[in-house]
Design a protein around this motif. Structure first.
Motif, PDB file in Angstrom:
ATOM      1  N   VAL A   1      -7.218   5.385  -3.462  1.00  0.00           N
ATOM      2  CA  VAL A   1      -6.721   4.162  -2.836  1.00  0.00           C
ATOM      3  C   VAL A   1      -7.879   3.273  -2.387  1.00  0.00           C
ATOM      4  O   VAL A   1      -7.841   2.048  -2.558  1.00  0.00           O
TER       5      VAL A   1
ATOM      6  N   ASN B   1      -0.032   7.679   2.142  1.00  0.00           N
ATOM      7  CA  ASN B   1      -0.520   8.982   1.684  1.00  0.00           C
ATOM      8  C   ASN B   1       0.565  10.032   1.923  1.00  0.00           C
ATOM      9  O   ASN B   1       1.017  10.222   3.051  1.00  0.00           O
TER      10      ASN B   1
ATOM     11  N   MET C   1       0.843  -1.198   0.000  1.00  0.00           N
ATOM     12  CA  MET C   1       0.000   0.000   0.000  1.00  0.00           C
ATOM     13  C   MET C   1       0.879   1.249   0.000  1.00  0.00           C
ATOM     14  O   MET C   1       1.831   1.347   0.765  1.00  0.00           O
ATOM     15  N   ASN C   2       0.560   2.190  -0.870  1.00  0.00           N
ATOM     16  CA  ASN C   2       1.332   3.422  -0.941  1.00  0.00           C
ATOM     17  C   ASN C   2       0.870   4.390   0.150  1.00  0.00           C
ATOM     18  O   ASN C   2      -0.297   4.785   0.175  1.00  0.00           O
TER      19      ASN C   2
ATOM     20  N   TRP D   1      -6.308  11.483  -2.616  1.00  0.00           N
ATOM     21  CA  TRP D   1      -5.456  10.282  -2.583  1.00  0.00           C
ATOM     22  C   TRP D   1      -6.200   9.132  -1.898  1.00  0.00           C
ATOM     23  O   TRP D   1      -6.245   8.015  -2.416  1.00  0.00           O
ATOM     24  N   ARG D   2      -6.798   9.405  -0.748  1.00  0.00           N
ATOM     25  CA  ARG D   2      -7.511   8.380  -0.014  1.00  0.00           C
ATOM     26  C   ARG D   2      -8.661   7.798  -0.834  1.00  0.00           C
ATOM     27  O   ARG D   2      -8.904   6.583  -0.821  1.00  0.00           O
TER      28      ARG D   2
ATOM     29  N   GLN E   1      -4.707   3.125  -8.979  1.00  0.00           N
ATOM     30  CA  GLN E   1      -3.409   3.796  -8.971  1.00  0.00           C
ATOM     31  C   GLN E   1      -3.480   5.167  -9.637  1.00  0.00           C
ATOM     32  O   GLN E   1      -2.473   5.866  -9.746  1.00  0.00           O
TER      33      GLN E   1
ATOM     34  N   LEU F   1       1.520   6.991  -7.267  1.00  0.00           N
ATOM     35  CA  LEU F   1       0.255   7.037  -7.990  1.00  0.00           C
ATOM     36  C   LEU F   1       0.390   8.004  -9.164  1.00  0.00           C
ATOM     37  O   LEU F   1       1.483   8.546  -9.407  1.00  0.00           O
TER      38      LEU F   1
END
Length: 372
Positions: free
Chosen positions: A262, A4, A1-2, A258-259, A267, A229
């Motif tokens: 995700v 934030n 997981m990237n 971003w959230r 992506q 992303l």
């Protein structure tokens, strides 16, 4: 997981300090150019959420990297005592706990005595630093400190310059003192009106305002890319416009878009992520910035801005405020002046005023007037 990359938490350093490059460069030049350089004495102001604390912490980091001792504090009554204790502790970096506002005052004589104590401690500490190094006092929330104590620090700065000149060392080898105040705009007004600190009128004054939207767009693209992303220029431009260039909103919109992506398992940040993220960002901005500001005003000031909030997105006529509040011209003029001084509103032409704080009018309509 990237993870934030956006950091909307108060005081948390964001990935990029966009729009603040000139302040950072002035400060770095001040440290590098020797005793008396202009960037060593700064007044940083701006409304709530404009990034003062973040910028102040970046300046502390830069000073520390250069081998300077850093003493930071969130101001309130007793500031000089806490700075003295920090110097006695002989630690390279001291950060006090965040204290609530204090509206007390102390006598000028007491402030001068504390300043003299600090002078001795500063000079002793400087002797233990290398040539060309110094001590940075970084004072946040300066509007909450006693004006006498801030004046004592300004006098201290001038005295230490004189003490170092007396050593006979070159400017580049003299140890120095840097002093950076960060606070609401009223802090500068109060300081510069103080007769004993006319020296501070020579300080570099930096008012933090909105960031240009092209810079925000580009930072969104780069920050998202660096964190793994993707967002295209058109979507990033929409996000920038939604942020209004306000530093806190830049981080909030970035965080929530971003959230959203995700949570969809994507992506790519898309337009719908920006729209959804903006709604969450507005709600949080209301609670973090607009609500504390509104409820921190006096009752007549709140009545004044409630009358302004009726005019959605456009300036308000003074005549309409008088009519809506059922008050006199002198009443309206008095609270107009007080709100302008606190940078809550500003003149928008003859007989007109408008909000300076983002979404304050919308907050009052949505969360105050709607519930009445």
């Amino acid at each position: 997981m990237n993870p934030n990359p956006f950091k909307p938490t108060a005081g948390k350093r964001p990935p990029m300090l966009i729009g603040r490059e000139s302040v950072i460069e002035d400060f770095e030049e001040g440290l590098d150019n020797g005793a008396g350089a202009p960037g060593r004495l700064m007044l940083i102001t701006g409304n709530r959420g404009c990034g003062k604390t973040v910028l102040l912490r970046e300046l502390q980091r830069l000073a520390n990297e250069r081998g300077w001792a850093v003493v930071s504090d969130s101001a309130s009554l007793g500031l000089c005592d806490r700075l003295a204790d920090a110097l006695r502790s002989n630690k390279p970096v001291v950060t006090s706990m965040e204290l609530g506002p204090s509206f007390g005052r102390m006598s000028v004589e007491a402030a001068r005595a504390k300043g003299e104590t600090l002078r001795g401690l500063v000079n002793e500490r400087l002797k233990r630093l290398g040539p060309g190094k110094g001590i940075l006092f970084a004072i946040d929330e300066a509007q909450s400190a006693s004006i006498e104590e801030l004046a004592a620090l300004a006098v201290l700065y001038q005295q230490v310059l004189g003490d170092q000149d007396a050593t006979g060392l070159s400017d580049s080898d003299q140890r120095g003192l840097a002093l950076v105040f960060a606070g609401l705009p009223s802090m500068v007004d109060d300081l510069l009106e103080e007769p004993s600190v006319t020296f501070l009128r020579r300080a570099q004054q930096r008012t933090l305002g909105a960031i240009s939207l092209p810079k925000v767009r580009d930072s969104y693209i780069q920050t998202v890319k660096d964190a793994g992303l993707y967002v295209d220029a058109e979507t990033a431009d929409l996000a920038a416009r939604k942020s209004m260039g306000h530093p806190y909103m830049v981080q909030l919109v970035g965080y929530y878009m971003w959230r959203s992506a995700v949570r969809r398992g994507s992506q790519v940040i898309e337009r719908r992520d920006v729209e959804d993220g903006h709604a969450d960002a507005v709600s949080e901005f209301y609670e973090a910035v607009d609500a504390p500001l509104y409820y921190g005003l006096r009752s007549p000031q709140r009545l004044y801005i409630e009358a302004m909030a009726v005019d959605e997105g456009k300036p308000t006529r003074m005549a309409d405020i008088i009519e809506r509040c059922d008050r006199t011209q002198s009443w309206a003029s008095k609270y107009r002046a007080s709100l302008i001084r606190e940078r809550v509103i500003e003149a928008a032409g003859y007989g007109l005023v408008r909000f300076t704080v983002p979404m304050l009018g919308a907050y009052v309509r949505d969360r105050v007037l709607w519930h009445e």
